[in-house]
Write a protein that holds these residues in place. Structure first.
Motif, PDB file in Angstrom:
ATOM      1  N   THR A 105      11.381   5.495   7.603  1.00  0.00           N
ATOM      2  CA  THR A 105      12.130   4.725   8.352  1.00  0.00           C
ATOM      3  C   THR A 105      13.617   4.268   8.009  1.00  0.00           C
ATOM      4  OG1 THR A 105      10.112   3.586   9.410  1.00  0.00           O
ATOM      5  CG2 THR A 105      12.361   2.381   9.764  1.00  0.00           C
ATOM      6  N   LEU A 106      13.805   4.102   6.548  1.00  0.00           N
ATOM      7  CA  LEU A 106      15.075   3.694   6.025  1.00  0.00           C
ATOM      8  C   LEU A 106      15.873   4.862   5.683  1.00  0.00           C
ATOM      9  CD1 LEU A 106      17.057   1.966   4.512  1.00  0.00           C
ATOM     10  CD2 LEU A 106      15.570   2.223   2.560  1.00  0.00           C
ATOM     11  N   THR A 107      15.248   6.008   5.360  1.00  0.00           N
ATOM     12  CA  THR A 107      15.860   7.413   5.013  1.00  0.00           C
ATOM     13  C   THR A 107      16.581   7.935   6.138  1.00  0.00           C
ATOM     14  OG1 THR A 107      13.817   8.535   4.635  1.00  0.00           O
ATOM     15  CG2 THR A 107      14.889   7.436   2.607  1.00  0.00           C
ATOM     16  N   GLU A 108      15.448   7.781   7.161  1.00  0.00           N
ATOM     17  CA  GLU A 108      16.019   8.349   8.594  1.00  0.00           C
ATOM     18  C   GLU A 108      17.165   7.514   9.193  1.00  0.00           C
ATOM     19  OE1 GLU A 108      12.423   8.343  10.994  1.00  0.00           O
ATOM     20  OE2 GLU A 108      11.727  10.351  10.364  1.00  0.00           O
ATOM     21  N   ALA A 109      17.233   6.223   8.959  1.00  0.00           N
ATOM     22  CA  ALA A 109      18.384   5.582   9.540  1.00  0.00           C
ATOM     23  C   ALA A 109      19.519   5.973   8.640  1.00  0.00           C
ATOM     24  CB  ALA A 109      17.987   3.995   9.420  1.00  0.00           C
ATOM     25  N   LEU A 110      19.478   5.991   7.271  1.00  0.00           N
ATOM     26  CA  LEU A 110      20.750   6.497   6.597  1.00  0.00           C
ATOM     27  C   LEU A 110      21.207   7.592   6.939  1.00  0.00           C
ATOM     28  CD1 LEU A 110      19.411   5.047   3.138  1.00  0.00           C
ATOM     29  CD2 LEU A 110      21.437   4.212   4.188  1.00  0.00           C
ATOM     30  N   LYS A 111      20.342   8.682   7.145  1.00  0.00           N
ATOM     31  CA  LYS A 111      20.518  10.043   7.297  1.00  0.00           C
ATOM     32  C   LYS A 111      21.339  10.237   8.428  1.00  0.00           C
ATOM     33  CE  LYS A 111      20.049  13.429   4.979  1.00  0.00           C
ATOM     34  NZ  LYS A 111      20.861  13.992   3.839  1.00  0.00           N
ATOM     35  N   ASP A 112      20.765   9.215   9.697  1.00  0.00           N
ATOM     36  CA  ASP A 112      21.546   9.208  10.987  1.00  0.00           C
ATOM     37  C   ASP A 112      23.233   8.793  10.832  1.00  0.00           C
ATOM     38  OD1 ASP A 112      19.672  10.159  12.502  1.00  0.00           O
ATOM     39  OD2 ASP A 112      19.061   7.919  12.971  1.00  0.00           O
ATOM     40  N   THR A 151       0.953  -1.198  -0.090  1.00  0.00           N
ATOM     41  CA  THR A 151      -0.022   0.215  -0.003  1.00  0.00           C
ATOM     42  C   THR A 151       0.799   1.463  -0.182  1.00  0.00           C
ATOM     43  OG1 THR A 151      -0.006   0.038   2.454  1.00  0.00           O
ATOM     44  CG2 THR A 151      -1.500  -1.152   1.359  1.00  0.00           C
ATOM     45  N   SER A 152       0.313   2.489  -0.207  1.00  0.00           N
ATOM     46  CA  SER A 152       0.854   3.546  -0.496  1.00  0.00           C
ATOM     47  C   SER A 152       1.497   4.002   1.122  1.00  0.00           C
ATOM     48  CB  SER A 152       0.256   4.662  -0.994  1.00  0.00           C
ATOM     49  OG  SER A 152      -0.809   4.944  -0.353  1.00  0.00           O
ATOM     50  N   THR A 166       5.962   4.603   4.979  1.00  0.00           N
ATOM     51  CA  THR A 166       6.378   4.342   6.336  1.00  0.00           C
ATOM     52  C   THR A 166       7.891   3.501   5.980  1.00  0.00           C
ATOM     53  OG1 THR A 166       4.164   3.813   7.177  1.00  0.00           O
ATOM     54  CG2 THR A 166       6.102   2.904   8.405  1.00  0.00           C
ATOM     55  N   LYS A 167       7.931   2.487   5.112  1.00  0.00           N
ATOM     56  CA  LYS A 167       9.257   2.017   5.028  1.00  0.00           C
ATOM     57  C   LYS A 167      10.345   2.990   4.416  1.00  0.00           C
ATOM     58  CE  LYS A 167       7.590  -2.653   4.069  1.00  0.00           C
ATOM     59  NZ  LYS A 167       7.579  -3.806   3.374  1.00  0.00           N
TER      60      LYS A 167
END
Length: 104
Positions: A55-62, A45-46, A51-52
């Motif tokens: 979550t992924l991009t926040e972890a990468l930017k950290d 779903t959109s 959400t995925k």
């Protein structure tokens, strides 16, 4: 760059001065057919996709604050428009997937 330095190692790294670009997806609205072994046969779903992605991009930017993250990379117009029919987008521009994505 030093003549002895491996240029491909520099390009594909998250080092200062290197091009740190990341696109976290490819044709996500088709994952249930192109990556069924991971996604399963049910379309994502959109909301789940967004959400995925967040979550992924926040972890990468950290881990890599200077990384430039861009996407999504849709296979065609209907992904941008109504997420393959999930949303009730209008030709005048309301309820498009792109608007929903950018709000998040």
């Amino acid at each position: 760059m030093d003549a002895g330095q491996n240029s491909s190692a520099r390009i594909f790294s998250c080092q200062p001065g290197a091009a740190n670009l990341y696109q976290p997806d490819n044709e996500p609205e088709l994952w249930n057919s192109t990556h069924e072994e991971i996604q399963g046969s049910t379309r994502i779903t959109s909301d789940a996709y967004i959400t995925k992605t967040v979550t992924l991009t926040e972890a990468l930017k950290d881990q890599f604050p200077s990384m430039v993250i861009f996407g999504p990379a849709h296979y065609g117009f209907l992904g941008l428009y109504n997420w393959q029919g999930e949303l009730t987008a209008t030709p005048t521009g309301s309820n498009w997937f792109t608007d929903k994505y950018l709000e998040q």
